[in-house]
Design an enzyme around this catalytic site. Structure first.
Site, mmCIF file in Angstrom:
data_model
loop_
_atom_site.group_PDB
_atom_site.id
_atom_site.type_symbol
_atom_site.label_atom_id
_atom_site.label_comp_id
_atom_site.label_asym_id
_atom_site.label_seq_id
_atom_site.Cartn_x
_atom_site.Cartn_y
_atom_site.Cartn_z
ATOM 1 N N GLU A 1 6.321 -4.038 -22.986
ATOM 2 C CA GLU A 1 7.234 -4.851 -21.738
ATOM 3 C C GLU A 1 6.881 -6.367 -22.123
ATOM 4 O O GLU A 1 6.024 -6.913 -22.451
ATOM 5 C CB GLU A 1 6.376 -4.682 -20.443
ATOM 6 C CG GLU A 1 6.572 -3.194 -19.990
ATOM 7 C CD GLU A 1 5.929 -2.787 -18.631
ATOM 8 O OE1 GLU A 1 5.496 -3.927 -18.005
ATOM 9 O OE2 GLU A 1 5.910 -1.558 -18.212
ATOM 10 N N ASP B 1 10.490 2.885 -15.104
ATOM 11 C CA ASP B 1 10.149 1.209 -14.645
ATOM 12 C C ASP B 1 9.074 0.634 -15.433
ATOM 13 O O ASP B 1 8.917 -0.473 -15.334
ATOM 14 C CB ASP B 1 9.653 1.616 -13.121
ATOM 15 C CG ASP B 1 9.443 0.369 -12.444
ATOM 16 O OD1 ASP B 1 10.166 -0.667 -12.529
ATOM 17 O OD2 ASP B 1 8.309 0.098 -11.898
ATOM 18 N N ASP C 1 -2.486 18.464 -10.760
ATOM 19 C CA ASP C 1 -3.492 17.339 -10.825
ATOM 20 C C ASP C 1 -4.754 17.947 -11.572
ATOM 21 O O ASP C 1 -5.143 19.164 -11.356
ATOM 22 C CB ASP C 1 -3.700 16.897 -9.564
ATOM 23 C CG ASP C 1 -4.316 15.636 -9.622
ATOM 24 O OD1 ASP C 1 -5.560 15.407 -10.166
ATOM 25 O OD2 ASP C 1 -3.933 14.643 -9.268
ATOM 26 N N HIS D 1 -3.094 8.534 -4.724
ATOM 27 C CA HIS D 1 -2.223 7.982 -3.750
ATOM 28 C C HIS D 1 -0.843 7.704 -3.767
ATOM 29 O O HIS D 1 -0.230 8.181 -2.765
ATOM 30 C CB HIS D 1 -2.770 6.460 -3.925
ATOM 31 C CG HIS D 1 -4.250 6.214 -3.815
ATOM 32 N ND1 HIS D 1 -5.260 6.412 -4.453
ATOM 33 C CD2 HIS D 1 -4.881 5.871 -2.564
ATOM 34 C CE1 HIS D 1 -6.307 6.198 -4.020
ATOM 35 N NE2 HIS D 1 -6.335 5.719 -2.774
ATOM 36 N N ILE D 2 0.009 7.732 -4.988
ATOM 37 C CA ILE D 2 1.379 7.467 -4.846
ATOM 38 C C ILE D 2 1.994 8.844 -5.049
ATOM 39 O O ILE D 2 2.669 9.254 -4.037
ATOM 40 C CB ILE D 2 1.819 6.680 -6.161
ATOM 41 C CG1 ILE D 2 1.235 5.506 -6.081
ATOM 42 C CG2 ILE D 2 3.258 6.822 -6.282
ATOM 43 C CD1 ILE D 2 1.559 4.509 -7.358
ATOM 44 N N HIS E 1 9.550 -3.064 -14.475
ATOM 45 C CA HIS E 1 8.280 -2.830 -13.560
ATOM 46 C C HIS E 1 8.064 -3.482 -12.289
ATOM 47 O O HIS E 1 7.516 -4.169 -12.085
ATOM 48 C CB HIS E 1 7.129 -3.374 -14.551
ATOM 49 C CG HIS E 1 5.831 -2.975 -14.379
ATOM 50 N ND1 HIS E 1 4.957 -2.867 -15.300
ATOM 51 C CD2 HIS E 1 5.279 -2.299 -13.119
ATOM 52 C CE1 HIS E 1 3.697 -2.058 -14.775
ATOM 53 N NE2 HIS E 1 3.967 -1.923 -13.637
ATOM 54 N N ILE E 2 9.113 -2.941 -11.531
ATOM 55 C CA ILE E 2 9.149 -3.510 -10.195
ATOM 56 C C ILE E 2 8.759 -2.409 -9.161
ATOM 57 O O ILE E 2 9.043 -2.708 -7.796
ATOM 58 C CB ILE E 2 10.737 -4.087 -9.757
ATOM 59 C CG1 ILE E 2 11.568 -2.795 -10.112
ATOM 60 C CG2 ILE E 2 10.724 -5.366 -10.437
ATOM 61 C CD1 ILE E 2 12.886 -3.012 -9.503
ATOM 62 N N GLY E 3 8.091 -1.288 -9.438
ATOM 63 C CA GLY E 3 7.850 -0.316 -8.474
ATOM 64 C C GLY E 3 6.868 -0.742 -7.294
ATOM 65 O O GLY E 3 7.174 -0.435 -6.204
ATOM 66 N N GLY E 4 6.066 -1.710 -7.588
ATOM 67 C CA GLY E 4 5.273 -2.075 -6.511
ATOM 68 C C GLY E 4 5.541 -3.509 -5.913
ATOM 69 O O GLY E 4 4.888 -4.059 -5.021
HETATM 70 P P1 NAI Z 1 -4.354 7.505 -8.309
HETATM 71 O O1 NAI Z 1 -5.763 7.189 -9.093
HETATM 72 O O2 NAI Z 1 -4.492 7.335 -6.652
HETATM 73 O O3 NAI Z 1 -3.882 8.840 -8.684
HETATM 74 C C1 NAI Z 1 -3.960 9.522 -9.934
HETATM 75 C C2 NAI Z 1 -3.669 11.113 -9.987
HETATM 76 O O4 NAI Z 1 -3.604 11.522 -11.317
HETATM 77 C C3 NAI Z 1 -5.210 11.344 -9.545
HETATM 78 O O5 NAI Z 1 -5.191 12.292 -8.464
HETATM 79 C C4 NAI Z 1 -5.739 11.896 -10.904
HETATM 80 O O6 NAI Z 1 -6.620 13.161 -10.699
HETATM 81 C C5 NAI Z 1 -4.661 12.391 -11.416
HETATM 82 N N1 NAI Z 1 -4.686 12.704 -12.946
HETATM 83 C C6 NAI Z 1 -5.087 11.777 -13.744
HETATM 84 N N2 NAI Z 1 -5.142 12.481 -15.147
HETATM 85 C C7 NAI Z 1 -4.094 13.486 -14.907
HETATM 86 C C8 NAI Z 1 -3.775 14.400 -15.946
HETATM 87 N N3 NAI Z 1 -3.756 14.229 -17.425
HETATM 88 N N4 NAI Z 1 -2.736 15.301 -15.338
HETATM 89 C C9 NAI Z 1 -2.737 15.377 -14.097
HETATM 90 N N5 NAI Z 1 -3.382 14.751 -13.132
HETATM 91 C C10 NAI Z 1 -3.738 13.613 -13.477
HETATM 92 O O7 NAI Z 1 -3.248 6.463 -8.763
HETATM 93 P P2 NAI Z 1 -2.079 5.976 -8.162
HETATM 94 O O8 NAI Z 1 -2.582 4.775 -7.118
HETATM 95 O O9 NAI Z 1 -1.468 7.145 -7.458
HETATM 96 O O10 NAI Z 1 -1.219 5.341 -9.123
HETATM 97 C C11 NAI Z 1 -0.585 6.224 -10.224
HETATM 98 C C12 NAI Z 1 0.157 5.348 -11.481
HETATM 99 O O11 NAI Z 1 0.932 4.494 -10.871
HETATM 100 C C13 NAI Z 1 -0.987 4.650 -12.098
HETATM 101 O O12 NAI Z 1 -0.364 4.793 -13.514
HETATM 102 C C14 NAI Z 1 -0.718 3.396 -11.761
HETATM 103 O O13 NAI Z 1 -1.064 2.323 -12.728
HETATM 104 C C15 NAI Z 1 0.910 3.351 -11.579
HETATM 105 N N6 NAI Z 1 1.328 2.179 -10.622
HETATM 106 C C16 NAI Z 1 2.798 1.797 -10.951
HETATM 107 C C17 NAI Z 1 3.316 0.709 -10.438
HETATM 108 C C18 NAI Z 1 4.404 0.093 -10.663
HETATM 109 O O14 NAI Z 1 4.830 -1.106 -10.471
HETATM 110 N N7 NAI Z 1 5.475 0.688 -11.306
HETATM 111 C C19 NAI Z 1 2.504 0.171 -8.959
HETATM 112 C C20 NAI Z 1 1.402 0.911 -8.704
HETATM 113 C C21 NAI Z 1 0.607 1.832 -9.702
#
Ligand code: NAI
Length: 411
Positions: free
Chosen positions: A262, A257, A174, A154-155, A285-288
């Site tokens: 933390e 972030d 990925d 997603h991100i 930790h303010i990314g979102g």
């Molecule tokens: P998502 O589940 O939509 O995407 C994650 C992707 O990583 C998937 O396509 C998956 O196949 C891939 N993946 C898994 N293991 C892998 C590996 N070893 N090598 C390469 N690719 C791999 O997750 P989303 O929503 O994009 O979130 C990504 C990260 O961002 C998560 O860790 C989430 O916790 C974090 N996050 C951080 C925030 C913040 O405030 N800083 C806010 C929201 C999310």
């Protein structure tokens, strides 16, 4: 007796939730902060559904003391604060909003890439210290630079689109085959991506396979002077190795972030080897954390609660079998039955319906190894005998109907 639906919203959930819930027939009660102890129990006494963020804990004792609670809305990403199996054992659905802050994280990531290539943070820090440094040395445009995205979910995929709009070249890696957006190109291995990118940004989930994914060896593989961004989770990047690489100049800068340790509350002290690195942008930790994300979360979770109340839909529930249901036709009534997943339950229900001469118009069922959720659309009826019979089945965990008819003893 079925209660009029009442939503208890804690922890200053965005006010957008109220409109959605009121439209679905809920009365809404709000509290500014998290509740605990006696206060939480008193408030839950009135609640059909409760909305929380990360600070209110709901334990198995809460679910035992408040069996009238049909659903919990976690107006945030995580659900660790809720005892999910205790909620499941009571047939109480738990919803969250895992992706509503995607855009906020993606925007911050791209903004950080620009800041790192232009050394904006270092220049600003120097100027705050009273030093005028107008040099262009080591400052670059992002245009034409290669961004390496690890995790194209997603991100990561949104970062890809935003980065290309700035003229960056995007490569990604990925573990799952993902459709490249725009001109982005996939790389078969993490190592290939690390060797190629001018800036690497990590967007993978936190799990056993991603712990320490970017360690000493991977950082050493990156180009001299490259940038590293971690807005995913603290366990993914080895911060000691990163701090060393920034100090010895192998990496040109970093934006981080999320951290292995933390602080739990705003105002708490923070320690990290990265604090000593002038070329690291550190954020708490303010990314979102944007108002737009809070608004989207409020609408998404409130809609899930409303759909569950009105139609029984458990789509995207984190702890119950997922069933997405069509809107009920006029003149029909929906029986919503959560039960232990053992043989014979449907047969017994069918027999009870046949005995009451009630015809089934539609039937939906989903199960996990412990729990089943069956939904029966039938013509409207007013006789309680059928519902009393279903409620009395030993496998029944929870029974309700969309029309508010209840068995004489509710479970
Ligand atoms: P998502 O589940 O939509 O995407 C994650 C992707 O990583 C998937 O396509 C998956 O196949 C891939 N993946 C898994 N293991 C892998 C590996 N070893 N090598 C390469 N690719 C791999 O997750 P989303 O929503 O994009 O979130 C990504 C990260 O961002 C998560 O860790 C989430 O916790 C974090 N996050 C951080 C925030 C913040 O405030 N800083 C806010 C929201 C999310």
């Amino acid at each position: 007796m079925t209660r009029a639906p009442h939503a208890l919203l804690l922890e200053s959930i965005h006010e957008c939730a109220d409109g959605v819930l009121c439209e679905a027939g809920f009365t809404v009660e709000r509290a500014f902060g998290a509740l605990a102890g006696e206060q939480l129990d008193q408030a839950l006494e009135r609640a059909t559904v409760v909305g929380i963020r990360s600070k209110t804990e709901l334990t198995s004792a809460h679910f035992a003391r408040h069996p009238h609670l049909i659903a919990v809305g976690c107006f945030c990403i995580g659900t660790n604060q809720v005892d999910l199996s205790a909620a499941e054992a009571r047939g109480c659905a738990v919803f969250n909003s895992p992706f509503s802050n995607t855009r906020s994280v993606a925007e911050m990531t791209v903004a950080e890439a620009v800041c790192l290539f232009r050394r904006l943070f270092e220049k600003s820090t120097l100027l705050h210290g009273g030093l005028w440094d107008k040099s262009a040395a080591n400052s670059h445009e992002t245009r034409g630079r290669t961004l390496g995205i690890v995790g194209y979910g997603h991100i990561g995929s949104q970062v890809s689109v935003l980065a290309e709009s700035l003229g960056m070249r995007v490569v990604f890696h990925d573990v799952v085959r993902r459709l490249p957006l725009g001109n982005a190109q996939s790389r078969p291995t993490l190592d290939a991506l690390l060797r190629e990118a001018d800036c690497v940004t990590v967007h993978v989930p936190e799990n056993a396979s991603t712990a320490g994914l970017i360690g000493e060896r991977q950082i050493a593989m990156m180009k001299r002077g490259a940038m590293l961004i971690n807005n995913a989770r603290g366990s993914i990047v080895d911060v000691d190795a990163l701090a060393r690489a920034l100090r010895d100049g192998h990496l040109g800068g970093a934006a981080v972030d999320v951290f292995p340790d933390e602080p739990s509350a705003s105002g708490d002290p923070f320690s990290s080897p990265l604090r000593a690195c002038a070329s690291a942008i550190l954020t708490p930790h303010i990314g979102g954390s944007t108002e737009e994300a809070q608004e989207l979360i409020a609408i998404e979770v409130a809609e899930k609660l409303a759909r569950f109340w009105l139609h029984g839909s458990t789509q995207n529930a984190v702890n119950l079998p997922e069933v997405d249901l069509p809107v009920l036709r006029d003149g029909q009534l929906r029986i919503l039955h959560v039960h232990r997943n053992v043989p014979g339950v449907l047969g017994t229900m069918h027999t009870l319906l046949a005995r009451s001469r009630i015809n089934i118009n539609a039937e939906y069922l989903q199960s996990n190894p412990r729990t089943s959720y069956v939904i029966l659309d039938v013509e409207e009826f007013t006789d309680h005998t059928l519902l009393d019979g279903i409620a009395a089945m030993p496998e029944t965990i929870r029974l309700r109907t969309t029309a508010g008819i209840a068995p004489t003893s509710t479970r």
